[in-house]
Design a protein around this motif. Structure first.
Motif, PDB file in Angstrom:
ATOM      1  N   THR A  49       2.285  -6.081 -10.514  1.00 42.82           N
ATOM      2  CA  THR A  49       0.938  -6.423 -10.883  1.00 42.82           C
ATOM      3  C   THR A  49      -0.143  -5.790 -10.044  1.00 42.82           C
ATOM      4  O   THR A  49      -0.220  -5.367  -8.794  1.00 42.82           O
ATOM      5  CB  THR A  49       0.976  -8.350 -10.685  1.00 42.82           C
ATOM      6  N   GLY A  50      -1.218  -5.937 -10.419  1.00 43.23           N
ATOM      7  CA  GLY A  50      -2.556  -5.754  -9.722  1.00 43.23           C
ATOM      8  C   GLY A  50      -2.748  -4.169  -9.134  1.00 43.23           C
ATOM      9  O   GLY A  50      -3.259  -4.132  -8.110  1.00 43.23           O
ATOM     10  N   VAL A  51      -2.116  -3.297  -9.980  1.00 47.28           N
ATOM     11  CA  VAL A  51      -2.270  -1.837  -9.357  1.00 47.28           C
ATOM     12  C   VAL A  51      -3.674  -1.447  -9.404  1.00 47.28           C
ATOM     13  O   VAL A  51      -4.576  -1.390 -10.295  1.00 47.28           O
ATOM     14  CB  VAL A  51      -1.447  -1.103 -10.300  1.00 47.28           C
ATOM     15  N   ARG A  52      -4.056  -1.022  -8.124  1.00 47.42           N
ATOM     16  CA  ARG A  52      -5.633  -0.186  -8.003  1.00 47.42           C
ATOM     17  C   ARG A  52      -5.191   1.033  -7.198  1.00 47.42           C
ATOM     18  O   ARG A  52      -4.584   1.116  -6.276  1.00 47.42           O
ATOM     19  CB  ARG A  52      -6.282  -1.324  -7.200  1.00 47.42           C
ATOM     20  N   GLY A 109       8.134  -6.585 -12.094  1.00 48.93           N
ATOM     21  CA  GLY A 109       7.656  -7.334 -11.213  1.00 48.93           C
ATOM     22  C   GLY A 109       6.211  -6.767 -10.480  1.00 48.93           C
ATOM     23  O   GLY A 109       5.591  -7.517  -9.566  1.00 48.93           O
ATOM     24  N   GLU A 169       3.485   0.749   3.011  1.00 46.73           N
ATOM     25  CA  GLU A 169       3.017  -0.366   3.928  1.00 46.73           C
ATOM     26  C   GLU A 169       3.478  -1.685   3.136  1.00 46.73           C
ATOM     27  O   GLU A 169       2.984  -1.762   2.054  1.00 46.73           O
ATOM     28  CB  GLU A 169       1.635  -0.509   4.315  1.00 46.73           C
ATOM     29  N   GLU A 184       0.489   5.187   0.102  1.00 44.50           N
ATOM     30  CA  GLU A 184      -0.168   6.283   0.578  1.00 44.50           C
ATOM     31  C   GLU A 184       0.170   7.678   0.090  1.00 44.50           C
ATOM     32  O   GLU A 184       1.268   8.047   0.488  1.00 44.50           O
ATOM     33  CB  GLU A 184      -0.715   6.385   2.052  1.00 44.50           C
ATOM     34  N   LEU A 241       0.886  -1.166   0.048  1.00 46.56           N
ATOM     35  CA  LEU A 241       0.056  -0.034  -0.102  1.00 46.56           C
ATOM     36  C   LEU A 241       0.918   1.213   0.145  1.00 46.56           C
ATOM     37  O   LEU A 241       1.734   1.222   0.991  1.00 46.56           O
ATOM     38  CB  LEU A 241      -0.944  -0.038   1.445  1.00 46.56           C
ATOM     39  N   GLY A 297      -5.658  11.913  -0.117  1.00 46.01           N
ATOM     40  CA  GLY A 297      -4.740  11.413  -1.074  1.00 46.01           C
ATOM     41  C   GLY A 297      -4.985  10.457  -1.797  1.00 46.01           C
ATOM     42  O   GLY A 297      -6.271   9.987  -1.932  1.00 46.01           O
ATOM     43  N   LYS A 298      -3.965   9.438  -2.299  1.00 43.68           N
ATOM     44  CA  LYS A 298      -4.265   8.477  -3.024  1.00 43.68           C
ATOM     45  C   LYS A 298      -3.563   7.104  -2.348  1.00 43.68           C
ATOM     46  O   LYS A 298      -2.960   7.304  -1.691  1.00 43.68           O
ATOM     47  CB  LYS A 298      -3.493   8.729  -4.328  1.00 43.68           C
ATOM     48  N   ALA A 299      -4.497   6.207  -2.492  1.00 46.84           N
ATOM     49  CA  ALA A 299      -4.306   4.653  -1.928  1.00 46.84           C
ATOM     50  C   ALA A 299      -4.006   4.081  -3.093  1.00 46.84           C
ATOM     51  O   ALA A 299      -4.963   3.521  -3.567  1.00 46.84           O
ATOM     52  CB  ALA A 299      -5.421   4.285  -1.005  1.00 46.84           C
ATOM     53  N   ILE A 300      -2.699   3.662  -3.421  1.00 44.26           N
ATOM     54  CA  ILE A 300      -2.436   2.934  -4.458  1.00 44.26           C
ATOM     55  C   ILE A 300      -2.056   1.432  -3.982  1.00 44.26           C
ATOM     56  O   ILE A 300      -0.902   1.365  -2.948  1.00 44.26           O
ATOM     57  CB  ILE A 300      -0.971   3.504  -5.102  1.00 44.26           C
ATOM     58  N   ARG A 301      -2.686   0.532  -4.509  1.00 38.84           N
ATOM     59  CA  ARG A 301      -2.576  -0.931  -3.975  1.00 38.84           C
ATOM     60  C   ARG A 301      -1.722  -1.731  -5.290  1.00 38.84           C
ATOM     61  O   ARG A 301      -2.235  -1.367  -6.409  1.00 38.84           O
ATOM     62  CB  ARG A 301      -3.694  -1.695  -3.654  1.00 38.84           C
ATOM     63  N   LEU A 302      -0.871  -2.523  -4.821  1.00 36.86           N
ATOM     64  CA  LEU A 302      -0.127  -3.241  -5.953  1.00 36.86           C
ATOM     65  C   LEU A 302       0.609  -4.571  -5.080  1.00 36.86           C
ATOM     66  O   LEU A 302       0.621  -4.617  -3.985  1.00 36.86           O
ATOM     67  CB  LEU A 302       0.777  -2.453  -6.716  1.00 36.86           C
ATOM     68  N   GLU A 303       0.828  -5.353  -6.256  1.00 36.21           N
ATOM     69  CA  GLU A 303       1.689  -6.455  -5.778  1.00 36.21           C
ATOM     70  C   GLU A 303       3.009  -6.534  -6.396  1.00 36.21           C
ATOM     71  O   GLU A 303       3.300  -5.872  -7.465  1.00 36.21           O
ATOM     72  CB  GLU A 303       1.245  -7.737  -5.899  1.00 36.21           C
ATOM     73  N   VAL A 304       4.192  -6.737  -5.661  1.00 35.88           N
ATOM     74  CA  VAL A 304       5.453  -6.583  -6.372  1.00 35.88           C
ATOM     75  C   VAL A 304       6.302  -7.952  -5.975  1.00 35.88           C
ATOM     76  O   VAL A 304       6.006  -8.353  -5.038  1.00 35.88           O
ATOM     77  CB  VAL A 304       6.298  -5.398  -5.775  1.00 35.88           C
ATOM     78  N   GLY A 345      -7.220   3.927  -5.114  1.00 36.28           N
ATOM     79  CA  GLY A 345      -8.067   4.849  -4.431  1.00 36.28           C
ATOM     80  C   GLY A 345      -7.991   5.807  -3.973  1.00 36.28           C
ATOM     81  O   GLY A 345      -6.979   6.268  -4.296  1.00 36.28           O
ATOM     82  N   LEU A 349       4.368   1.886 -15.114  1.00 41.49           N
ATOM     83  CA  LEU A 349       5.755   1.022 -14.146  1.00 41.49           C
ATOM     84  C   LEU A 349       6.235   0.126 -14.845  1.00 41.49           C
ATOM     85  O   LEU A 349       7.573  -0.057 -14.791  1.00 41.49           O
ATOM     86  CB  LEU A 349       5.042   0.511 -12.986  1.00 41.49           C
ATOM     87  N   MET A 397       9.687   3.180  -7.185  1.00 41.91           N
ATOM     88  CA  MET A 397       8.426   3.411  -7.939  1.00 41.91           C
ATOM     89  C   MET A 397       7.769   4.792  -7.527  1.00 41.91           C
ATOM     90  O   MET A 397       7.194   5.597  -8.397  1.00 41.91           O
ATOM     91  CB  MET A 397       7.534   2.339  -7.959  1.00 41.91           C
ATOM     92  N   PHE A 417       9.846  -1.681 -14.195  1.00 42.14           N
ATOM     93  CA  PHE A 417       9.443  -2.454 -13.115  1.00 42.14           C
ATOM     94  C   PHE A 417       8.348  -3.444 -13.468  1.00 42.14           C
ATOM     95  O   PHE A 417       7.253  -3.570 -13.480  1.00 42.14           O
ATOM     96  CB  PHE A 417       8.628  -1.575 -11.954  1.00 42.14           C
ATOM     97  N   ARG A 450       3.909   7.108   1.693  1.00 38.88           N
ATOM     98  CA  ARG A 450       4.172   6.350   2.920  1.00 38.88           C
ATOM     99  C   ARG A 450       4.000   4.955   2.333  1.00 38.88           C
ATOM    100  O   ARG A 450       2.878   4.608   1.601  1.00 38.88           O
ATOM    101  CB  ARG A 450       3.254   6.743   4.125  1.00 38.88           C
ATOM    102  N   ALA A 483      -7.228   7.922  -0.307  1.00 38.70           N
ATOM    103  CA  ALA A 483      -6.670   7.925   1.128  1.00 38.70           C
ATOM    104  C   ALA A 483      -7.047   8.960   1.975  1.00 38.70           C
ATOM    105  O   ALA A 483      -6.592  10.298   1.548  1.00 38.70           O
ATOM    106  CB  ALA A 483      -5.056   7.462   1.384  1.00 38.70           C
ATOM    107  N   LEU A 516       7.390   7.620 -10.528  1.00 34.27           N
ATOM    108  CA  LEU A 516       6.266   7.864 -11.119  1.00 34.27           C
ATOM    109  C   LEU A 516       5.048   8.198 -10.173  1.00 34.27           C
ATOM    110  O   LEU A 516       4.132   8.914 -10.105  1.00 34.27           O
ATOM    111  CB  LEU A 516       5.735   6.522 -11.813  1.00 34.27           C
ATOM    112  N   LEU A 517       4.848   7.375  -8.871  1.00 38.29           N
ATOM    113  CA  LEU A 517       3.761   7.500  -8.088  1.00 38.29           C
ATOM    114  C   LEU A 517       3.725   8.741  -7.273  1.00 38.29           C
ATOM    115  O   LEU A 517       2.493   9.062  -7.075  1.00 38.29           O
ATOM    116  CB  LEU A 517       3.793   6.198  -7.113  1.00 38.29           C
TER     117      LEU A 517
END
Lengths: 91, 91
Positions: B37-40, B35, A80, A9, A7, A42-49, B42, B28, A64, B33, A78, B44, A68-69
């Motif tokens: 996946t799954g960027v979402r 590796g 997590e 933020e 995550l 703000g923005k909450a950006i979820r991803l898997e790495v 939202g 990304l 990242m 980058f 921030r 915060a 970009l982010l």
């Protein structure tokens, strides 16, 4: 390589005006939520790495953010991290 | 009445398309980058709320989500609460 749920933020820096937050705070007060202060949006950006370990995952995520982010002139980022328990998991 | 630091994460429901997330994921990858996946993406939302205890603070925040902060048809809301250590604190 393990998968990590991340995550990021991205929030407006405290000294930067946040008109969306101000508007939402005013709307919440108008709806009767009088105890609310300090709304910031703000923005909450979820991803898997994919990364070998948590330190590596954090380093990649910081890169990242830099590339970009987030815009460090006006935004704080921030991070997590959590080991992914299954593909496409969330928490 | 104590002060509570609140984070509301409002994210697009998993079955809802997230074109901003798709675009960021593609960008990304283009930056190397591979590796990721799954960027979402939202929202915060940070705020402070006055409430007698943590359960009360959570109830008030859930009401704010229902009334204004989230659209349950297309968004999920996740709430994190923490006792404020000082006015305007962050974590």
């Amino acid at each position: 390589m393990k998968r990590w749920d991340v995550l990021v933020e991205v929030s407006p820096r405290s000294e930067i005006a946040d008109p969306a937050g101000t508007t939402v705070e005013r709307a919440l007060r108008a709806l009767g939520f009088s105890g609310v202060t300090g709304v910031r949006i703000g923005k909450a950006i979820r991803l898997e790495v994919a990364a070998a370990d948590e330190a590596d995952a954090r380093t990649v995520t910081e890169q990242m953010c830099e590339r970009l982010l987030a815009n460090p002139v006006i935004e704080d980022a921030r991070i997590e991290l959590r080991a992914a328990v299954a593909p496409e998991s969330s928490w």
